[in-house]
Write a protein that holds these residues in place. Structure first.
Motif, PDB file in Angstrom:
ATOM      1  N   TYR A  46      45.363  15.109  -2.665  1.00  0.00           N
ATOM      2  CA  TYR A  46      46.035  14.089  -3.463  1.00  0.00           C
ATOM      3  C   TYR A  46      45.241  13.674  -4.694  1.00  0.00           C
ATOM      4  CZ  TYR A  46      42.669  10.988  -1.209  1.00  0.00           C
ATOM      5  OH  TYR A  46      41.507  10.396  -0.786  1.00  0.00           O
ATOM      6  N   THR A  80      48.605  12.056  -6.847  1.00  0.00           N
ATOM      7  CA  THR A  80      49.968  12.103  -6.300  1.00  0.00           C
ATOM      8  C   THR A  80      50.464  10.707  -5.949  1.00  0.00           C
ATOM      9  OG1 THR A  80      49.053  12.578  -4.093  1.00  0.00           O
ATOM     10  CG2 THR A  80      49.724  14.453  -5.456  1.00  0.00           C
ATOM     11  N   ASN A  81      49.775  10.023  -5.037  1.00  0.00           N
ATOM     12  CA  ASN A  81      50.285   8.754  -4.519  1.00  0.00           C
ATOM     13  C   ASN A  81      50.321   7.646  -5.567  1.00  0.00           C
ATOM     14  OD1 ASN A  81      50.452  10.063  -2.088  1.00  0.00           O
ATOM     15  ND2 ASN A  81      48.595   9.181  -1.249  1.00  0.00           N
ATOM     16  N   THR A  90      52.116  10.945  -9.714  1.00  0.00           N
ATOM     17  CA  THR A  90      53.371  11.691  -9.796  1.00  0.00           C
ATOM     18  C   THR A  90      54.466  11.061  -8.938  1.00  0.00           C
ATOM     19  OG1 THR A  90      52.603  13.227  -8.078  1.00  0.00           O
ATOM     20  CG2 THR A  90      52.211  13.836 -10.381  1.00  0.00           C
ATOM     21  N   LYS A  91      54.110  10.541  -7.760  1.00  0.00           N
ATOM     22  CA  LYS A  91      55.128   9.886  -6.930  1.00  0.00           C
ATOM     23  C   LYS A  91      55.666   8.627  -7.606  1.00  0.00           C
ATOM     24  CE  LYS A  91      53.674  11.516  -2.344  1.00  0.00           C
ATOM     25  NZ  LYS A  91      53.214  11.109  -0.990  1.00  0.00           N
ATOM     26  N   ASN A 142      50.362   1.732  -2.116  1.00  0.00           N
ATOM     27  CA  ASN A 142      51.072   2.767  -2.870  1.00  0.00           C
ATOM     28  C   ASN A 142      52.573   2.774  -2.592  1.00  0.00           C
ATOM     29  OD1 ASN A 142      48.672   3.632  -4.108  1.00  0.00           O
ATOM     30  ND2 ASN A 142      48.152   4.847  -2.323  1.00  0.00           N
ATOM     31  N   ASP A 158      55.604   4.156  -0.017  1.00  0.00           N
ATOM     32  CA  ASP A 158      55.911   4.715   1.305  1.00  0.00           C
ATOM     33  C   ASP A 158      54.664   4.854   2.176  1.00  0.00           C
ATOM     34  OD1 ASP A 158      58.552   4.998   0.403  1.00  0.00           O
ATOM     35  OD2 ASP A 158      58.125   6.974  -0.420  1.00  0.00           O
TER      36      ASP A 158
END
Length: 295
Positions: free
Chosen positions: A57, A96-97, A100-101, A262, A264
């Motif tokens: 990540y 990522t967390n 991009t997410k 973050n 989810d």
């Protein structure tokens, strides 16, 4: 038996002549890193050139600051844009967390997102500084998005920044503080304003607080966990600073919650829905609606 065999052959012929049932494959979106400076960033780095390092990540060893563009779909484009600044303690980027997410979630709101890879000041052997190089990268990202607003159907007067943890510190440094004198100016893009139109801070760290220009800071949405040992107090302090300066600000402190929830990444219903509260604030504040041009 003869009749059954004939029927099977007929069915096979029908299947063979039938149009394909599966849809055509959809090629994945091509995400291309956009260098913030075509000829390389200002400043000096005498270390040998080595590639970025990425695991799971996170990424680190950012030598060429860049943006990854996630344009809103044309049919759903509100004209708003947000530069997303991941955290990671200025040692890594939680790509990522916290990058991009988050960009994909903003796209669902009709917002074009641009995820920033900035230079990391606390990596071993790093020659960079947070207040200098990393903040320069964040300001350049805002300027770059404004300079290319027409390419993405963006209103240059609705460009915000969103930072997580250490990325929230960079948001405070560029939104609530004046740009230090003498920072490098390299081209026409550097003549544009680097002040974001609104700021989103997700469990931000303490750098940049108190701000030197709080009275002229943009509206803010702030969220954190009430048990966060590093960032609960800075979140409350930032809110109070802006409230006392007369700046529109909204604060969400989640009970019994710590750092880095973050997207989810919690079993608490309230935290799972913090992006919805952000969407509410953006809509209520008018950032998702076209604004009349200034005279």
């Amino acid at each position: 038996m003869r009749k059954t065999g004939w029927m099977l052959l007929a069915c096979a012929a029908l299947v063979g002549n039938a149009p394909a049932q599966d849809p055509d494959p959809v090629p994945p979106a091509k995400l291309v890193a956009i260098p913030l400076w075509a000829k390389g960033p200002p400043g000096t780095d005498s270390r040998p050139v080595t590639p970025e390092v990425g695991r799971d990540y996170w990424v680190r060893n950012i030598r060429t600051p860049s943006l990854l563009a996630f344009p809103a779909l044309p049919a759903h484009n509100t004209g708003a844009a947000i530069v997303v600044i991941p955290g990671g303690g200025h040692k890594i980027l939680v790509w990522t967390n916290e990058g991009t997410k988050a960009a994909v979630a903003l796209n669902r709101m009709g917002i074009s997102a641009f995820v920033l890879k900035y230079r990391l000041a606390r990596e071993p052997g790093s020659p960079y500084s947070i207040e200098g190089d990393a903040a320069d990268d964040a300001r350049r990202a805002v300027r770059w998005v404004r300079a290319h607003a027409a390419d993405y159907g963006i209103d240059p007067a609705r460009v915000g920044v969103m930072g997580f943890s250490a990325g929230g510190e960079l948001v405070s440094l560029i939104a609530d503080n004046t740009e230090p004198a003498g920072r490098p100016k390299t081209d026409a893009i550097d003549s544009l304003s680097a002040r974001p139109d609104f700021q989103v801070l997700v469990f931000p760290g303490p750098l940049g607080i108190p701000g030197t220009a709080a009275a002229s800071a943009p509206p803010a949405f702030i969220t954190a966990g009430s048990l966060d040992p590093c960032c609960a107090a800075p979140s409350v302090a930032l809110y109070e600073q802006l409230r006392k300066a007369g700046v529109e600000a909204e604060l969400h402190m989640y009970a019994d919650s710590g750092h880095a929830f973050n997207l989810d990444e919690s079993n608490r219903i309230g935290i799972l829905h913090w992006p919805d509260r952000l969407n509410d604030w953006l809509a209520d504040s008018g950032w998702l609606s076209p604004r009349p041009p200034k005279r």
